[in-house]
Scaffold this motif. Structure first.
Motif, PDB file in Angstrom:
ATOM      1  N   ILE A   1     -26.746   8.244   4.360  1.00  0.00           N
ATOM      2  CA  ILE A   1     -25.378   7.766   3.551  1.00  0.00           C
ATOM      3  C   ILE A   1     -25.566   6.340   3.112  1.00  0.00           C
ATOM      4  CG2 ILE A   1     -24.303   6.798   5.692  1.00  0.00           C
ATOM      5  CD1 ILE A   1     -21.640   8.537   4.816  1.00  0.00           C
ATOM      6  N   TYR A   2     -26.361   5.896   3.723  1.00  0.00           N
ATOM      7  CA  TYR A   2     -26.430   4.315   3.296  1.00  0.00           C
ATOM      8  C   TYR A   2     -26.949   4.458   2.054  1.00  0.00           C
ATOM      9  CZ  TYR A   2     -27.365  -0.804   3.840  1.00  0.00           C
ATOM     10  OH  TYR A   2     -27.218  -2.097   3.711  1.00  0.00           O
ATOM     11  N   THR A   3     -27.887   5.138   1.345  1.00  0.00           N
ATOM     12  CA  THR A   3     -28.563   5.139   0.023  1.00  0.00           C
ATOM     13  C   THR A   3     -28.131   6.322  -0.791  1.00  0.00           C
ATOM     14  OG1 THR A   3     -30.421   6.061   0.997  1.00  0.00           O
ATOM     15  CG2 THR A   3     -30.202   3.469   0.867  1.00  0.00           C
ATOM     16  N   GLU A   4     -27.658   7.479  -0.205  1.00  0.00           N
ATOM     17  CA  GLU A   4     -27.447   8.619  -0.923  1.00  0.00           C
ATOM     18  C   GLU A   4     -26.035   8.728  -1.316  1.00  0.00           C
ATOM     19  OE1 GLU A   4     -28.632  12.171   1.066  1.00  0.00           O
ATOM     20  OE2 GLU A   4     -30.751  11.584   1.015  1.00  0.00           O
ATOM     21  N   GLU A   5     -25.879   9.198  -2.492  1.00  0.00           N
ATOM     22  CA  GLU A   5     -24.385   9.068  -2.958  1.00  0.00           C
ATOM     23  C   GLU A   5     -23.780  10.455  -2.125  1.00  0.00           C
ATOM     24  OE1 GLU A   5     -22.091   9.253  -7.252  1.00  0.00           O
ATOM     25  OE2 GLU A   5     -24.168  10.279  -7.276  1.00  0.00           O
ATOM     26  N   THR A   6     -22.461  10.126  -1.817  1.00  0.00           N
ATOM     27  CA  THR A   6     -21.772  11.037  -0.976  1.00  0.00           C
ATOM     28  C   THR A   6     -20.868  12.065  -1.625  1.00  0.00           C
ATOM     29  OG1 THR A   6     -21.795   9.556   0.874  1.00  0.00           O
ATOM     30  CG2 THR A   6     -20.179  11.244   1.190  1.00  0.00           C
ATOM     31  N   PHE A   7     -20.016  11.587  -2.431  1.00  0.00           N
ATOM     32  CA  PHE A   7     -19.148  12.525  -3.341  1.00  0.00           C
ATOM     33  C   PHE A   7     -18.301  13.388  -2.096  1.00  0.00           C
ATOM     34  CE2 PHE A   7     -18.702  13.916  -7.690  1.00  0.00           C
ATOM     35  CZ  PHE A   7     -19.007  12.623  -8.415  1.00  0.00           C
ATOM     36  N   GLY A   8     -17.795  12.641  -1.297  1.00  0.00           N
ATOM     37  CA  GLY A   8     -16.631  13.289  -0.244  1.00  0.00           C
ATOM     38  C   GLY A   8     -16.205  12.174   0.320  1.00  0.00           C
ATOM     39  N   PRO A   9     -15.065  12.527   1.303  1.00  0.00           N
ATOM     40  CA  PRO A   9     -14.255  11.592   1.844  1.00  0.00           C
ATOM     41  C   PRO A   9     -14.801  10.977   2.995  1.00  0.00           C
ATOM     42  CG  PRO A   9     -13.589  13.699   2.424  1.00  0.00           C
ATOM     43  CD  PRO A   9     -14.757  13.873   1.487  1.00  0.00           C
TER      44      PRO A   9
END
Length: 467
Positions: free
Chosen positions: A360-368
């Motif tokens: 999650i530190y480097t990957e785009e999440t696209f969520g809440p």
């Protein structure tokens, strides 16, 4: 037919025609035929058409907002805001159509005049995402038409009805046939046809960096103009002199709006260590009280994610973070009981003790999901926040003016909101750096993406004729 399901209920929301390669070719031909006339209309004519579209959108705001919510899930209040933003883009570029200026260049010969004029690039292939199915269409179509281009539009398969309803308004205001053409078909097929077409002279795309790179490679085959608004991984920075409550309000707007499904959404929250514990607890308390529900309900503050694939991605990121030492302060799980049973809901989440080893530190999440990272000073912070690949949006909360100047210079992002979670406006350029994009949308810069310059040198007799 393409079936579109409501992500809040799992029910069929719309069924739209699903085209094939021949339909795409027909749309390109229609746009090509229309270009010869549309490109020769006056700037005032194009301006009036776009202003009329803006007016129609405002008149139909509630209907368009309901379509957005039914097919991609965002709350109805967010959807209304999107429709207003889209109308504002049409209004803005209706004015910019009248401000496409050329210039006269001093020549080295007294018998010459050198001029530069701007012409529309030609037929545009526009590929838009599902998360802002009206606004992203407006941000591409409005400047393209204002410049004198015609458009073949490919909306996302998750939310095509919004684009279809918007295009119906074009018919109502009398924009000529062929100026805007919508194709709903398999994305890879449409992009292949566009890339191989000599008639398509520009590609404009909003979506993932991965797909953007593929389109850039394809555009090279015929040396097309390109503009790309790609992925982001926005840091939200909170210094110890910031107004904590104001910063938390900012996080709620930049992280949980549209359920975090925005390229400009906060992906990481960097909080100075001296206030991290207080900030984290206050944020968790606020997030835990957010009302999750069907976006069509007025009381809903967080709607569903667009599909099950999106849920799976968020679940995987949270699980990875917890496995590597993160703690869940609130949320952290899929919602699947009672009214959530048939929808794609994930509880608004706050994580703390997040580190660089977590996806999650480097990957785009696209969520809440909001991960909190602590820092001690500006030097450490800058090592954390400047992403190797992404450089779209960033946010910072502080009341120290010297720090604001230092940090806005040092942040490697195309847009910086200082004490402002929603810095975006139609009259300013929107776009990123590094792998977050090429070109700008909005502002006076937005129309330039659809124009090319032509130099004209006129040699004349430099004597006054005598009788």
């Amino acid at each position: 037919m393409l079936t579109v399901k409501n992500p809040a209920t799992g029910e069929i929301a719309y069924e739209v025609p699903y085209g094939n390669q021949e339909h795409v070719n027909q749309a390109i031909q229609a746009a090509t035929d229309a270009f010869s006339k549309w490109s020769k209309t006056t700037a005032l004519e194009r301006s009036n058409f776009l202003a009329a579209v803006a007016g129609k959108m405002k008149d139909n705001k509630e209907f368009l907002a309901s379509v957005i919510t039914k097919e991609m899930g965002k709350t109805i209040s967010d959807a209304r805001g999107e429709v207003q933003m889209a109308a504002d883009y049409f209004q803005w570029f209706s004015e910019q159509a009248k401000r496409v200026y050329g210039e006269t260049v001093p020549a080295n010969d007294v018998s010459k005049r050198t001029m530069v004029i701007k012409k529309p690039v030609g037929v545009v292939g526009a590929i838009t995402p599902w998360n802002f199915p009206v606004a992203m269409v407006a941000r591409k179509v409005a400047p393209a038409l204002a410049a004198g281009c015609t458009v073949v539009l490919k909306p996302a398969s998750q939310s095509p009805q919004s684009a279809i309803e918007l295009c119906k308004l074009f018919d109502e205001v009398g924009i000529p046939a062929g100026v805007l053409n919508v194709v709903t078909a398999k994305s890879s097929m449409v992009s292949d046809v566009m890339m191989n077409s000599q008639a398509i002279r520009k590609i404009t795309f909003t979506g993932s960096t991965e797909v953007g790179k593929q389109l850039l490679e394809g555009a090279a085959k015929t040396v097309k103009h390109v503009s790309m608004e790609l992925g982001g991984h926005a840091p939200f920075i909170v210094f110890d002199d910031a107004d904590i409550d104001d910063a938390i309000d900012g996080v709620l707007k930049s992280k949980y709006r549209c359920s975090g499904q925005m390229c400009t959404a906060t992906n990481r929250i960097h909080v100075q260590s001296s206030i991290a514990e207080l900030f984290s607890q206050k944020l968790a308390d606020r997030v835990s009280s957010l009302h999750v529900g069907n976006g069509i309900n007025e009381e809903s503050e967080v709607g569903p994610l667009v599909d099950q694939q999106a849920i799976a991605k968020v679940e995987a990121q949270v699980a990875d973070a917890v496995q590597k030492g993160a703690s869940i302060l609130t949320g952290g799980k899929r919602l699947s009981e009672n009214e959530f049973a048939k929808g794609n809901f994930f509880a608004p989440t706050v994580l703390k003790n997040v580190n660089q080893d977590m996806n999650i530190y480097t990957e785009e999440t696209f969520g809440p999901v909001a991960p909190i990272i602590t820092f001690e000073n500006e030097e450490e912070l800058l090592l954390q926040v400047n992403h190797a690949e992404y450089g779209l949006a960033s946010y910072m909360y502080t009341n120290d003016m010297s720090r604001i100047i230092r940090m806005t210079d040092a942040l490697e992002y195309g847009m910086v909101g200082v004490n402002d979670p929603l810095p975006f406006t139609v009259q300013a350029p929107f776009g990123g750096t590094k792998e977050s994009g090429v070109g700008k949308e909005g502002g006076h810069q937005g129309i330039d993406e659809y124009l090319e310059e032509k130099m004209i040198s006129i040699r004349f007799k430099n004597t006054v004729p005598t009788n």
